[in-house]
Design a protein around this motif. Structure first.
Motif, mmCIF file in Angstrom:
data_model
loop_
_atom_site.group_PDB
_atom_site.id
_atom_site.type_symbol
_atom_site.label_atom_id
_atom_site.label_comp_id
_atom_site.label_asym_id
_atom_site.label_seq_id
_atom_site.Cartn_x
_atom_site.Cartn_y
_atom_site.Cartn_z
ATOM 1 N N ASN A 1 0.840 -1.209 0.076
ATOM 2 C CA ASN A 1 -0.159 0.037 -0.096
ATOM 3 C C ASN A 1 0.767 1.225 0.098
ATOM 4 O OD1 ASN A 1 -2.188 -1.611 -0.174
ATOM 5 N ND2 ASN A 1 -2.382 -1.535 2.293
ATOM 6 N N GLN A 2 2.224 1.321 -0.232
ATOM 7 C CA GLN A 2 3.020 2.502 -0.088
ATOM 8 C C GLN A 2 3.864 2.220 -1.523
ATOM 9 O OE1 GLN A 2 5.635 2.843 2.869
ATOM 10 N NE2 GLN A 2 5.660 0.778 3.180
ATOM 11 N N ASN A 3 4.179 3.468 -1.957
ATOM 12 C CA ASN A 3 4.864 3.490 -3.426
ATOM 13 C C ASN A 3 6.128 4.155 -2.849
ATOM 14 O OD1 ASN A 3 5.870 3.726 -6.038
ATOM 15 N ND2 ASN A 3 4.386 5.418 -6.554
ATOM 16 N N LEU A 4 7.044 3.166 -2.406
ATOM 17 C CA LEU A 4 8.205 3.556 -1.631
ATOM 18 C C LEU A 4 9.489 4.226 -2.796
ATOM 19 C CD1 LEU A 4 9.277 0.851 0.829
ATOM 20 C CD2 LEU A 4 8.643 3.267 1.054
ATOM 21 N N PRO A 5 9.526 3.554 -4.130
ATOM 22 C CA PRO A 5 10.404 4.228 -4.987
ATOM 23 C C PRO A 5 10.037 5.884 -5.343
ATOM 24 C CG PRO A 5 9.722 2.077 -6.001
ATOM 25 C CD PRO A 5 8.818 2.474 -4.599
ATOM 26 N N ASN A 6 8.934 6.135 -5.496
ATOM 27 C CA ASN A 6 8.510 7.450 -5.649
ATOM 28 C C ASN A 6 8.644 8.397 -4.339
ATOM 29 O OD1 ASN A 6 7.875 7.055 -8.274
ATOM 30 N ND2 ASN A 6 5.676 6.800 -7.803
ATOM 31 N N ILE A 7 8.388 7.876 -3.158
ATOM 32 C CA ILE A 7 8.512 8.463 -1.904
ATOM 33 C C ILE A 7 10.138 8.904 -1.710
ATOM 34 C CG2 ILE A 7 8.735 8.174 0.404
ATOM 35 C CD1 ILE A 7 5.991 6.577 0.479
ATOM 36 N N VAL A 8 11.125 7.813 -1.967
ATOM 37 C CA VAL A 8 12.559 8.052 -1.981
ATOM 38 C C VAL A 8 12.926 8.989 -3.102
ATOM 39 C CG1 VAL A 8 14.643 6.955 -1.837
ATOM 40 C CG2 VAL A 8 12.709 5.832 -0.773
ATOM 41 N N LYS A 9 12.291 8.752 -4.296
ATOM 42 C CA LYS A 9 12.822 10.065 -5.414
ATOM 43 C C LYS A 9 12.177 11.283 -4.851
ATOM 44 C CE LYS A 9 12.308 10.647 -10.239
ATOM 45 N NZ LYS A 9 11.677 10.116 -11.578
ATOM 46 N N THR A 10 11.284 11.473 -4.239
ATOM 47 C CA THR A 10 10.999 12.934 -3.772
ATOM 48 C C THR A 10 11.963 13.360 -2.894
ATOM 49 O OG1 THR A 10 8.545 12.256 -4.043
ATOM 50 C CG2 THR A 10 9.204 14.078 -2.594
ATOM 51 N N ILE A 11 12.128 12.306 -1.903
ATOM 52 C CA ILE A 11 13.234 12.848 -0.967
ATOM 53 C C ILE A 11 14.584 13.090 -1.554
ATOM 54 C CG2 ILE A 11 14.831 11.831 1.024
ATOM 55 C CD1 ILE A 11 12.107 10.073 1.696
ATOM 56 N N LYS A 12 15.054 12.282 -2.567
ATOM 57 C CA LYS A 12 16.450 12.346 -3.022
ATOM 58 C C LYS A 12 16.485 13.670 -3.782
ATOM 59 C CE LYS A 12 19.773 10.329 -6.225
ATOM 60 N NZ LYS A 12 19.937 8.923 -6.989
ATOM 61 N N ASN A 13 15.259 13.949 -4.539
ATOM 62 C CA ASN A 13 15.489 15.228 -5.491
ATOM 63 C C ASN A 13 15.172 16.312 -4.692
ATOM 64 O OD1 ASN A 13 15.774 13.505 -7.665
ATOM 65 N ND2 ASN A 13 13.786 13.426 -8.087
ATOM 66 N N SER A 14 14.586 16.624 -3.824
ATOM 67 C CA SER A 14 14.126 17.611 -2.927
ATOM 68 C C SER A 14 15.398 18.519 -2.368
ATOM 69 C CB SER A 14 13.280 17.402 -1.653
ATOM 70 O OG SER A 14 13.079 18.522 -0.991
ATOM 71 N N SER A 15 15.500 19.600 -2.461
ATOM 72 C CA SER A 15 16.652 20.517 -1.776
ATOM 73 C C SER A 15 16.826 20.295 -0.131
ATOM 74 C CB SER A 15 16.438 22.067 -2.292
ATOM 75 O OG SER A 15 15.403 22.518 -2.012
ATOM 76 N N ALA A 16 15.598 19.922 0.318
ATOM 77 C CA ALA A 16 15.484 19.779 1.884
ATOM 78 C C ALA A 16 16.409 18.656 2.438
ATOM 79 C CB ALA A 16 14.311 19.542 2.311
ATOM 80 N N ASN A 17 17.439 19.126 3.177
ATOM 81 C CA ASN A 17 18.706 18.293 3.569
ATOM 82 C C ASN A 17 18.319 17.845 4.842
ATOM 83 O OD1 ASN A 17 20.057 18.681 1.158
ATOM 84 N ND2 ASN A 17 21.130 20.698 1.976
ATOM 85 N N VAL A 18 17.215 18.100 5.863
ATOM 86 C CA VAL A 18 16.879 17.626 7.000
ATOM 87 C C VAL A 18 15.495 17.023 6.900
ATOM 88 C CG1 VAL A 18 16.270 18.318 9.221
ATOM 89 C CG2 VAL A 18 18.155 19.455 8.113
ATOM 90 N N LEU A 19 15.420 15.676 7.304
ATOM 91 C CA LEU A 19 14.183 15.039 7.269
ATOM 92 C C LEU A 19 13.702 14.974 8.685
ATOM 93 C CD1 LEU A 19 15.262 12.383 4.600
ATOM 94 C CD2 LEU A 19 14.418 14.606 4.340
ATOM 95 N N VAL A 20 12.437 15.043 9.161
ATOM 96 C CA VAL A 20 11.953 14.727 10.439
ATOM 97 C C VAL A 20 11.240 13.332 10.499
ATOM 98 C CG1 VAL A 20 10.543 15.554 12.362
ATOM 99 C CG2 VAL A 20 11.866 17.341 11.077
ATOM 100 N N VAL A 21 11.451 12.412 10.974
ATOM 101 C CA VAL A 21 11.087 11.024 10.802
ATOM 102 C C VAL A 21 10.340 10.837 11.984
ATOM 103 C CG1 VAL A 21 11.341 8.777 10.113
ATOM 104 C CG2 VAL A 21 12.744 10.606 9.281
ATOM 105 N N PHE A 22 8.947 10.873 12.102
ATOM 106 C CA PHE A 22 8.348 10.378 13.307
ATOM 107 C C PHE A 22 7.524 9.004 13.127
ATOM 108 C CE2 PHE A 22 5.679 10.792 16.822
ATOM 109 C CZ PHE A 22 6.096 12.021 17.601
#
Length: 888
Positions: free
Chosen positions: A231-252
């Motif tokens: 039920n989750q599209n992990l490749p697209n999620i990680v692609k979003t993370i990789k291509n974003s200029s945001a260098n800090v990820l808050v993981v809850f």
């Protein structure tokens, strides 16, 4: 499991006492559920993996209970006992364990309790927030006290739904706000948010988003992950993370949900990201492996507060397999810790064949170091230890019959062992426990303790493993008022150094610039625009620039204002001193000529050009040169009031003298016709009348100007940016141009009249000289008008001074230079004999004298030039009329 004292089994144990505490906690994990066919009675579910770190909190319960039972000041006449049930982190087992404790039987009977004594005082648990929510609904029906050491969901703070729920860990609301404040503390303005797709993650990440946005930071994206890979599209999620200029990820999230995400991040080679961890995985052991070190190195996050429990490690190492409650669990500990196996006595022969190393039970736990006896970070154990003390203190308060604004007031108890759960609940709300580390634990109106977290940083050890190091704390009740206490020197970031990484959508705008928001983008994405002229900004990322005060101007960097330099044409200025010197020197030249005229006043050249008017003209020219000095220096009010008027009057006097000279020449020749009415205008008073009338008109204009709208000094900040020009404001431009226009009118009349009279006999006629002088004069002032409009500041004043000096020199040069040349260098031309010789008729001078005495009837000026004997007519006109008139 039966209700007899000191019962032990594979799922739960009971240690008897006068008062009982229940605890539903995990000892194992990874439950296995048998397939239900509904054809036979289901077999019990089993738990596969014994967890050393889960077993430590169980021992914390034992340690706390034994401490309390030894303490003469806490429940002195009663002993505590406890239930512990292994939930295996499975909702079904947590429900079963809770109902087992409440009923007091070896079977579960919902909504039924046959245990009256010893009473079950409170239940500690459960392992997850979602499980605690279900249990809180059940226990809340009878207001049975429940205290959790691990459930953090903010939903549990709702006292209308969960009136009997308390916890020794802060709510996720505190953690969410704390994580948002930590993001802002490190000045991260552009972050990505990742949350588990459950109650734990979704609500908390929304609070973080709101707090971050409220303080001016921005969220690049928000993604949700779950344990269901379908039920989750992990490749697209990680692609979003990789291509974003945001260098800090808050993981809850909890650690279990992160495995597939981290695997995909490794697959797509995501690097350079700093992770901010929630307490659900900030000290996870299963993630702290070499495989994920490239992703998790430098992670910073919140962990439950931990503190040292005196004597606890010695207690952990002192247990054995013979006298410890829960013998089966202890044997599992022994097998995990020492890598041995206990022999099954029922089938001893087969067991000996399969056992490589047999456990004796005499092994020493001091010889091993594992997560069971590691007390460097007591999180779950510390919280459950605190929960036991909270329950004991509430019971103690009950036994002391402390006054309370609640249902217990007025009640009488024959003994502490007889009370209803809801009666104890009131004491929970007001309990205050001071632990050995001097921290005080109490509950707010929502059943939450003071929020305090450890801040941990994931660092690589020398052996290549990841260690979670405590680098600070977040304490909302810090006496110093500093909520964050972080030792930045202890932190290592993913970059491999101790420099705080940046996470910005746009580069920070330096001082002197302001932010211009990009349309359609978050406020953190912007362009840096320089401050406009006259504006400054002295802070980075300024939203607006602000104007300097009127008397100040930005520096080159536009980050501060400084005093504007004041500009005026001063005597210290090279231009000012040059013009002043020229003006002073020039004023001496007319005086020199004046003295020359006085010395040669009896000569024909001086007498033939109206000596008196020439003297007035020379004096006025000297004043014309001197009036330029009024325009140099600081514009005082008196100077502003008089300088233009003085300039206008002096130049009017000067031009009036020239006009008088020109008009009298014309009148003299036009009056030669017999019976001409112009003869009466050829008297010596006419030039003075012309001078007086013309000057009086200008004087009248200046008086009206100075009376109605007088000039005044002003600070001009518009003329030259960055400079205050101190100047005289003429106040009425109409009056100024009227004064200047009148002066131009007089000069124009003089020019026209002189131009028409330029062909008259020229030995004593100044018409040509006046024509040239007026042409130069008018040219200078016509040029001055556009030049003055284009000049700025002191150069406008300098331009007017230049026009004054140039026009004055033009008048003096054109009118008086030829005369001075004759007087000084051609004295033979400046004699009576030369004049008479020029106008004589051959050798007979007597005839000339006769012609002078008795002139014939001459044609009019209009007919002049048509006579056949023009030379003779010219001479007679000049000798008889012109010369005697001008020398009178």
């Amino acid at each position: 499991m039966d209700g007899n004292p000191s019962v032990s089994g594979s799922h739960g144990i009971l240690v008897p006492g006068d008062l009982l505490i229940g605890a539903v906690i995990p000892i194992h994990s990874d439950g296995v559920f048998p397939l239900v066919t509904f054809k036979e009675k289901p077999t019990p579910d089993t738990c596969k993996v014994f967890r050393l770190r889960f077993y430590q909190p169980f021992q914390a319960i034992r340690f706390a209970v034994e401490e309390i039972n030894r303490n003469p000041d806490l429940l002195p006449n009663s002993t505590l006992g406890f239930y512990v049930y292994d939930s295996c982190v499975v909702l079904q087992r947590e429900l079963v364990g809770t109902l087992w404790m409440i009923t007091g039987l070896d079977r579960v009977i919902p909504n039924y309790c046959c245990r009256e004594h010893p009473p079950l005082t409170a239940v500690i648990g459960h392992s997850k927030s979602s499980h605690s929510i279900l249990m809180a609904h059940i226990l809340g029906l009878c207001k049975f006290p429940q205290i959790s050491h691990y459930s953090t969901s903010s939903l549990l703070s709702d006292k209308r739904q969960f009136p009997s729920f308390f916890r020794t860990v802060p709510s996720d609301d505190f953690q969410s706000r704390g994580l948002a404040q930590m993001v802002l503390h490190f000045k991260w303005k552009w972050v990505g948010l990742i949350a588990s797709n459950d109650d734990y993650g979704t609500k908390a990440i929304e609070v973080i988003r709101q707090e971050v946005v409220k303080e001016g930071a921005c969220v690049a994206y928000t993604v949700y992950i779950s344990d269901n890979l379908l039920n989750q599209n992990l490749p697209n999620i990680v692609k979003t993370i990789k291509n974003s200029s945001a260098n800090v990820l808050v993981v809850f999230s909890v650690d279990f949900y992160l495995f597939p995400l981290l695997v995909e991040m490794l697959k797509q080679n995501v690097t350079g990201k700093t992770l901010v961890a929630s307490e659900g995985w900030s000290i996870s052991e299963i993630l702290a492996v070499e495989k994920y070190s490239s992703l998790l190195f430098g992670t910073i996050g919140f962990a439950f507060y931990s503190s040292n429990i005196p004597g606890f490690q010695e207690f952990l190492n002192s247990i054995n397999t013979h006298n410890t409650p829960g013998i089966l669990w202890t044997q599992k500990l022994w097998e995990e810790a020492f890598g041995c196996t206990f022999i099954n006595q029922s089938n001893l022969t087969d067991a000996l064949k399969n056992v490589k190393k047999q456990c004796t039970g005499e092994e020493n736990l001091n010889s091993v170091q594992n997560s069971y006896n590691d007390v460097s970070r007591l999180t779950a154990s510390y919280n459950i230890y605190t929960a036991v003390y909270v329950i004991a203190t509430a019971l103690h308060d009950l036994s002391q019959r402390q006054a309370l604004d609640g249902p217990l007031v007025g009640d009488n108890f024959s003994d502490i062992g007889h009370f209803k759960p809801w009666q104890l609940l009131g004491y929970f709300k007001n309990v205050r426990v001071k632990l050995s580390n001097n921290r005080e634990v109490f509950f707010d109106k929502d059943g939450n303790p003071p929020a305090v977290y450890d801040i941990v940083n994931w660092q690589l050890g020398l052996d290549g493993t990841i260690k979670q190091m405590k680098v600070g704390s977040y304490d909302t009740l810090n006496p110093s008022g500093d909520i964050f206490s972080i030792n930045k020197k202890l932190i290592w970031w993913p970059t491999g150094n101790q420099e705080i990484p940046l996470s910005e959508c746009s580069q920070s705008c330096p001082v002197g610039f302001k932010k211009a928001v990009i349309e359609g983008a978050p406020v953190c994405c912007f362009h840096c625009v320089p401050c406009a002229q006259g504006e400054v900004s002295n802070q980075t990322d300024a939203i607006e620039c602000w104007k300097c005060p009127w008397d100040m101007w930005p520096n080159s960097k536009r980050d501060r204002c400084f005093r504007k330099p004041i500009e005026f044409l001063s005597y210290e200025d090279y231009l000012g001193i040059t013009l002043a010197t020229i003006s002073t020197f020039s004023s001496m030249v007319p005086i020199f000529i004046f003295r020359l005229f006085i010395h040669y006043k009896s000569t024909p050249t001086v007498r033939a050009n109206n000596y008196s008017v020439s003297c007035i003209l020379l004096v006025s020219l000297s004043f014309c040169f001197l009036c330029a000095l009024a325009f140099i220096g600081y514009p005082q009010p008196e100077k502003c009031l008089l300088r233009q008027a003085a300039f206008g009057l002096v130049f009017t006097l000067c031009v009036s003298c020239i006009l008088a000279k020109t008009v009298i020449v014309v009148f003299a020749f036009m009056a030669t016709k017999p019976g001409s009415s112009l003869k009466k205008w050829t008297t010596p008073r006419v030039p003075y009348m012309i001078i007086t009338i013309c000057t009086f008109i200008q004087l009248t204009l200046c008086i009206f100007w100075l009376s109605i709208s007088p000039p005044f000094p002003q600070y001009n900040i518009e003329a030259k940016p960055g400079i205050i020009v101190v100047e005289c404001n003429e106040n009425s431009q109409f009056a100024f141009w009227c004064m200047l226009g009148y002066l131009g009118l007089l000069a124009s009349i003089s020019f026209i009249v002189a131009f028409l009279a330029r062909r008259l006999p020229d030995s004593f006629n100044e018409a040509k000289l006046i024509t040239f002088s007026m042409l130069a004069f008018l040219s200078v002032w016509v040029y001055f008008i556009p030049a003055s409009l284009s000049a700025q500041g002191k150069y406008t004043v300098a331009m007017e001074i230049f026009a004054i000096l140039t026009s004055s020199w033009a008048l003096m040069f054109c009118i008086f230079l030829p005369k001075c040349f004759i007087i000084l260098f051609r004295p033979n031309m400046n004699s009576r004999e030369n004049i008479l010789a020029e106008y004589g008729q051959g050798k007979d001078n007597q005839q000339s004298e006769k012609n002078i005495a008795s002139p014939p009837v001459y044609p009019s000026l209009a007919e002049y030039g048509q006579s056949k004997d023009n030379q003779q007519s010219d001479r007679n006109i000049k000798v008889h009329w012109f010369f005697p008139l001008l020398q009178s």
